[in-house]
Design a protein around this motif. Sequence first.
Motif, PDB file in Angstrom:
ATOM      1  N   ALA A 125      -8.513  36.262  49.456  1.00 51.00           N
ATOM      2  CA  ALA A 125      -8.120  37.637  50.166  1.00 51.00           C
ATOM      3  C   ALA A 125      -8.255  38.669  48.876  1.00 51.00           C
ATOM      4  CB  ALA A 125      -6.344  37.608  50.333  1.00 51.00           C
ATOM      5  N   VAL A 126      -8.792  39.915  49.351  1.00 50.03           N
ATOM      6  CA  VAL A 126      -9.131  40.867  48.603  1.00 50.03           C
ATOM      7  C   VAL A 126      -8.423  42.066  49.139  1.00 50.03           C
ATOM      8  CG1 VAL A 126     -11.102  42.567  47.882  1.00 50.03           C
ATOM      9  CG2 VAL A 126     -11.579  40.165  48.356  1.00 50.03           C
ATOM     10  N   ALA A 127      -7.903  42.821  48.182  1.00 47.87           N
ATOM     11  CA  ALA A 127      -6.866  44.058  48.370  1.00 47.87           C
ATOM     12  C   ALA A 127      -7.846  45.049  48.895  1.00 47.87           C
ATOM     13  CB  ALA A 127      -6.334  44.545  46.810  1.00 47.87           C
ATOM     14  N   LYS A 128      -7.089  45.843  49.852  1.00 47.53           N
ATOM     15  CA  LYS A 128      -7.684  46.892  50.732  1.00 47.53           C
ATOM     16  C   LYS A 128      -8.139  48.043  49.750  1.00 47.53           C
ATOM     17  CE  LYS A 128      -7.466  49.156  55.040  1.00 47.53           C
ATOM     18  NZ  LYS A 128      -6.443  49.332  56.314  1.00 47.53           N
ATOM     19  N   LEU A 129      -9.352  48.657  49.783  1.00 49.68           N
ATOM     20  CA  LEU A 129      -9.414  50.060  49.016  1.00 49.68           C
ATOM     21  C   LEU A 129      -8.459  51.105  49.657  1.00 49.68           C
ATOM     22  CD1 LEU A 129     -13.331  49.961  48.582  1.00 49.68           C
ATOM     23  CD2 LEU A 129     -11.797  49.601  46.760  1.00 49.68           C
ATOM     24  N   PRO A 130      -8.075  51.944  48.725  1.00 48.95           N
ATOM     25  CA  PRO A 130      -7.348  53.035  49.235  1.00 48.95           C
ATOM     26  C   PRO A 130      -8.189  53.834  49.862  1.00 48.95           C
ATOM     27  CG  PRO A 130      -7.675  53.180  46.547  1.00 48.95           C
ATOM     28  CD  PRO A 130      -8.121  51.930  47.124  1.00 48.95           C
ATOM     29  N   ALA A 131      -7.992  54.674  51.167  1.00 50.00           N
ATOM     30  CA  ALA A 131      -8.369  55.668  51.692  1.00 50.00           C
ATOM     31  C   ALA A 131      -8.594  56.659  50.861  1.00 50.00           C
ATOM     32  CB  ALA A 131      -7.748  55.874  52.902  1.00 50.00           C
ATOM     33  N   LYS A 132      -9.759  57.320  51.104  1.00 51.62           N
ATOM     34  CA  LYS A 132     -10.132  58.535  50.485  1.00 51.62           C
ATOM     35  C   LYS A 132      -9.344  59.845  51.128  1.00 51.62           C
ATOM     36  CE  LYS A 132     -14.743  57.618  48.836  1.00 51.62           C
ATOM     37  NZ  LYS A 132     -16.333  57.882  49.037  1.00 51.62           N
ATOM     38  N   PRO A 133      -8.738  60.546  50.301  1.00 47.82           N
ATOM     39  CA  PRO A 133      -8.057  61.753  50.844  1.00 47.82           C
ATOM     40  C   PRO A 133      -9.144  62.872  51.475  1.00 47.82           C
ATOM     41  CG  PRO A 133      -8.456  61.779  48.432  1.00 47.82           C
ATOM     42  CD  PRO A 133      -8.703  60.407  48.841  1.00 47.82           C
ATOM     43  N   LYS A 134      -8.722  63.116  52.899  1.00 44.71           N
ATOM     44  CA  LYS A 134      -9.891  63.990  53.404  1.00 44.71           C
ATOM     45  C   LYS A 134      -9.765  65.477  52.931  1.00 44.71           C
ATOM     46  CE  LYS A 134      -9.777  61.599  57.940  1.00 44.71           C
ATOM     47  NZ  LYS A 134      -9.348  61.766  59.216  1.00 44.71           N
ATOM     48  N   LYS A 135     -10.695  66.225  52.979  1.00 43.99           N
ATOM     49  CA  LYS A 135     -10.638  67.580  52.378  1.00 43.99           C
ATOM     50  C   LYS A 135      -9.982  68.229  53.655  1.00 43.99           C
ATOM     51  CE  LYS A 135     -14.557  67.573  49.691  1.00 43.99           C
ATOM     52  NZ  LYS A 135     -15.823  67.912  49.309  1.00 43.99           N
ATOM     53  N   PRO A 136      -9.294  69.316  53.340  1.00 43.09           N
ATOM     54  CA  PRO A 136      -8.621  70.097  54.355  1.00 43.09           C
ATOM     55  C   PRO A 136      -9.649  71.014  55.089  1.00 43.09           C
ATOM     56  CG  PRO A 136      -8.047  71.082  52.082  1.00 43.09           C
ATOM     57  CD  PRO A 136      -8.774  69.716  51.942  1.00 43.09           C
ATOM     58  N   THR A 137      -9.646  71.022  56.272  1.00 41.61           N
ATOM     59  CA  THR A 137     -10.715  71.416  57.160  1.00 41.61           C
ATOM     60  C   THR A 137     -10.237  73.450  57.258  1.00 41.61           C
ATOM     61  OG1 THR A 137      -9.642  70.728  58.962  1.00 41.61           O
ATOM     62  CG2 THR A 137     -11.305  69.547  58.344  1.00 41.61           C
ATOM     63  N   THR A 138      -9.155  73.741  56.462  1.00 38.35           N
ATOM     64  CA  THR A 138      -8.904  75.009  56.820  1.00 38.35           C
ATOM     65  C   THR A 138      -9.656  76.130  55.842  1.00 38.35           C
ATOM     66  OG1 THR A 138      -7.178  74.582  55.062  1.00 38.35           O
ATOM     67  CG2 THR A 138      -6.533  74.241  57.285  1.00 38.35           C
ATOM     68  N   SER A 139     -10.645  75.525  55.406  1.00 35.63           N
ATOM     69  CA  SER A 139     -11.784  76.736  54.843  1.00 35.63           C
ATOM     70  C   SER A 139     -12.273  77.644  55.777  1.00 35.63           C
ATOM     71  CB  SER A 139     -12.872  75.628  53.955  1.00 35.63           C
ATOM     72  OG  SER A 139     -13.733  75.087  54.953  1.00 35.63           O
ATOM     73  N   LYS A 140     -11.956  78.715  55.397  1.00 37.52           N
ATOM     74  CA  LYS A 140     -12.399  79.904  56.394  1.00 37.52           C
ATOM     75  C   LYS A 140     -13.831  80.561  56.260  1.00 37.52           C
ATOM     76  CE  LYS A 140      -7.439  81.132  56.852  1.00 37.52           C
ATOM     77  NZ  LYS A 140      -6.387  81.764  56.340  1.00 37.52           N
ATOM     78  N   PRO A 141     -14.509  80.810  57.115  1.00 33.62           N
ATOM     79  CA  PRO A 141     -15.941  81.065  57.117  1.00 33.62           C
ATOM     80  C   PRO A 141     -16.103  82.440  56.391  1.00 33.62           C
ATOM     81  CG  PRO A 141     -15.494  80.892  59.469  1.00 33.62           C
ATOM     82  CD  PRO A 141     -14.142  80.501  58.565  1.00 33.62           C
ATOM     83  N   LYS A 142     -16.772  82.606  55.415  1.00 31.49           N
ATOM     84  CA  LYS A 142     -16.922  83.784  54.532  1.00 31.49           C
ATOM     85  C   LYS A 142     -17.285  84.997  55.434  1.00 31.49           C
ATOM     86  CE  LYS A 142     -18.053  81.458  50.348  1.00 31.49           C
ATOM     87  NZ  LYS A 142     -18.879  80.581  50.116  1.00 31.49           N
ATOM     88  N   ALA A 143     -17.184  86.292  55.123  1.00 28.09           N
ATOM     89  CA  ALA A 143     -17.463  87.657  55.776  1.00 28.09           C
ATOM     90  C   ALA A 143     -19.140  87.325  55.834  1.00 28.09           C
ATOM     91  CB  ALA A 143     -17.267  88.879  54.787  1.00 28.09           C
ATOM     92  N   GLY A 144     -19.436  87.789  57.075  1.00 27.24           N
ATOM     93  CA  GLY A 144     -20.954  87.647  57.204  1.00 27.24           C
ATOM     94  C   GLY A 144     -21.574  86.457  58.083  1.00 27.24           C
ATOM     95  N   THR A 145     -20.634  85.347  57.888  1.00 27.89           N
ATOM     96  CA  THR A 145     -21.012  84.172  58.540  1.00 27.89           C
ATOM     97  C   THR A 145     -20.895  84.447  60.079  1.00 27.89           C
ATOM     98  OG1 THR A 145     -19.556  82.899  56.824  1.00 27.89           O
ATOM     99  CG2 THR A 145     -20.380  81.696  58.739  1.00 27.89           C
ATOM    100  N   LYS A 146     -21.949  83.727  60.852  1.00 26.88           N
ATOM    101  CA  LYS A 146     -21.959  83.713  62.238  1.00 26.88           C
ATOM    102  C   LYS A 146     -21.346  82.498  62.829  1.00 26.88           C
ATOM    103  CE  LYS A 146     -26.262  86.742  62.713  1.00 26.88           C
ATOM    104  NZ  LYS A 146     -27.003  86.651  61.831  1.00 26.88           N
ATOM    105  N   VAL A 147     -20.379  82.895  63.612  1.00 29.18           N
ATOM    106  CA  VAL A 147     -19.697  81.916  64.588  1.00 29.18           C
ATOM    107  C   VAL A 147     -20.020  81.865  65.829  1.00 29.18           C
ATOM    108  CG1 VAL A 147     -17.733  80.914  63.456  1.00 29.18           C
ATOM    109  CG2 VAL A 147     -17.851  83.398  64.066  1.00 29.18           C
ATOM    110  N   THR A 148     -20.163  80.862  66.938  1.00 25.32           N
ATOM    111  CA  THR A 148     -20.227  80.790  68.031  1.00 25.32           C
ATOM    112  C   THR A 148     -19.174  80.267  68.886  1.00 25.32           C
ATOM    113  OG1 THR A 148     -22.740  80.500  67.647  1.00 25.32           O
ATOM    114  CG2 THR A 148     -21.990  80.086  69.857  1.00 25.32           C
ATOM    115  N   VAL A 149     -18.764  80.941  69.783  1.00 23.89           N
ATOM    116  CA  VAL A 149     -17.334  80.645  70.479  1.00 23.89           C
ATOM    117  C   VAL A 149     -17.851  81.126  72.096  1.00 23.89           C
ATOM    118  CG1 VAL A 149     -15.083  81.052  70.845  1.00 23.89           C
ATOM    119  CG2 VAL A 149     -15.611  81.211  68.425  1.00 23.89           C
ATOM    120  N   GLY A 150     -17.744  80.072  73.010  1.00 23.78           N
ATOM    121  CA  GLY A 150     -17.989  80.136  74.484  1.00 23.78           C
ATOM    122  C   GLY A 150     -19.346  80.575  74.705  1.00 23.78           C
ATOM    123  N   GLY A 151     -20.315  80.330  73.834  1.00 21.50           N
ATOM    124  CA  GLY A 151     -21.814  80.729  73.998  1.00 21.50           C
ATOM    125  C   GLY A 151     -22.107  82.246  73.452  1.00 21.50           C
TER     126      GLY A 151
END
Length: 160
Positions: free
Chosen positions: A9-35
């Motif tokens: 039996a081998v010990a389970k590797l610890p899960a990598k911590p997820k990066k927070p997805t709250t990084s906000k797009p910078k000014a000038g970034t193009k975003v598409t919402v609803g086409g």
Amino acid sequence: VCKATKTEAVAKLPAKPKKPTTSKPKAGTKVTVGGNQYAVTKVGSEVRFSKAKAGIKALSIPATIKYKGVTYKVTAISANAVKGNKKIKSVTIGANVKSIAAKAFNNCPKLKTVTIKTVLLTKKTASKKCFSKVSKRMVIKVPKKVKKTYAKIFKGYKVK
């Protein structure tokens, strides 16, 4: 060769911590919402409507949009945002729009109804040049308390 096996039996590797997805797009970034395409003007709070979905008949520019869990106010409409749309008949402009660039609705011959919900437009932030090469019978519906002001801004068009 000896055909002996060993199970361990081998010990389970610890899960990598997820990066927070709250990084906000910078000014000038193009975003598409609803086409529709928007450009971020203030990080985490404001966007500018920059390009409409091609071939649509009715366009609604909302007061706010939600992108990756963050709500943005739609505060401006770019030049050439709806340029050359031969099918569009009606446009609704949201309550947070402060400025409309010249030629924003350039060469939209079937555009007959524009509903403006915002009371934030002034002679400096919007001009009748934003509606160039549109239907001669176009009607602009505006809030009652700013009807006189908007009638001066959009001279030559029927303001109701």
